[in-house]
Write a protein that holds these residues in place. Structure first.
Motif, PDB file in Angstrom:
ATOM      1  N   VAL A  13       0.839  -1.189   0.000  1.00 18.56           N
ATOM      2  CA  VAL A  13       0.000   0.000   0.000  1.00 18.56           C
ATOM      3  C   VAL A  13       0.880   1.247   0.000  1.00 18.56           C
ATOM      4  O   VAL A  13       1.943   1.262   0.612  1.00 18.56           O
ATOM      5  N   ALA A  20      -1.144   2.608   7.683  1.00 20.80           N
ATOM      6  CA  ALA A  20      -1.723   1.287   7.403  1.00 20.80           C
ATOM      7  C   ALA A  20      -2.073   0.566   8.699  1.00 20.80           C
ATOM      8  O   ALA A  20      -3.172   0.010   8.840  1.00 20.80           O
ATOM      9  N   LYS A 134      -6.311  -1.835   0.151  1.00 18.66           N
ATOM     10  CA  LYS A 134      -5.342  -0.968  -0.532  1.00 18.66           C
ATOM     11  C   LYS A 134      -6.054   0.255  -1.130  1.00 18.66           C
ATOM     12  O   LYS A 134      -5.641   1.402  -0.902  1.00 18.66           O
ATOM     13  N   GLU A 138      -5.491   4.030   0.368  1.00 16.29           N
ATOM     14  CA  GLU A 138      -4.809   4.927  -0.564  1.00 16.29           C
ATOM     15  C   GLU A 138      -5.722   6.061  -1.019  1.00 16.29           C
ATOM     16  O   GLU A 138      -5.268   7.197  -1.192  1.00 16.29           O
TER      17      GLU A 138
END
Length: 160
Positions: A13, A20, A134, A138
């Motif tokens: 990621v 995260a 992800k 993101e």
């Protein structure tokens, strides 16, 4: 003897390890990126109540965090000791990228769950869910919150 299904998946990621990790501690956000998870209610710092629905089969269970170190790992297992366990590890790749590796174990109970495991449907779902994690983290660029406590397992069974 009970047969356990195991799945491991890794995704990189484009966020720092702290972001995260912090997002993964926000268990109640899991339905946003985990297709089989209907809800997670955080009961205490260490315990959560899950409602899942996979292949039309709804299950409810409680999990406890058994090992947690900020920016490194979170490990959990169901409080019944048999139906679900997992660990997620976070490895910084550089200042803005993190490798997230999840390892899940569970005991399929119904005919539908056993068929899904045999056909690798569960494995495909975990891969898809990690891609969704992800995309989720993101697209946000920051976590929705975070819990940075340490948990060390003191109970029987140790780590996964």
């Amino acid at each position: 003897m009970e047969h356990f299904q195991e799945v491991e998946e890794t995704v990189d990621v484009a966020v720092p390890v702290r972001t995260a990790y912090n997002q993964w501690t926000q268990f109640e956000s899991f339905p946003h990126f985990m297709s089989g998870v209907e809800s997670v209610i955080q009961l205490t710092d260490r315990t959560n109540h899950w409602v899942t629905k996979v292949g039309g089969v709804q299950r409810e269970f409680d999990t406890e965090i058994v090992d947690q170190e900020p920016d490194d790992r979170i490990a959990w297992r169901s409080t019944d000791g048999r139906s679900h366990a997992g660990i997620v590890r976070f490895t910084p790749l550089d200042a803005g990228h993190t490798k997230v590796k999840v390892h899940l174990e569970w005991a399929p109970e119904t005919v539908t769950e056993k068929a899904g495991a045999a056909l690798k449907i569960d494995e495909m779902q975990v891969k898809a869910d990690m891609r969704k994690f992800k995309d989720f983290i993101e697209s946000r660029g920051s976590e929705t919150g975070g819990w940075r406590g340490d948990v060390k397992d003191s109970g029987p069974g140790g780590q996964l």
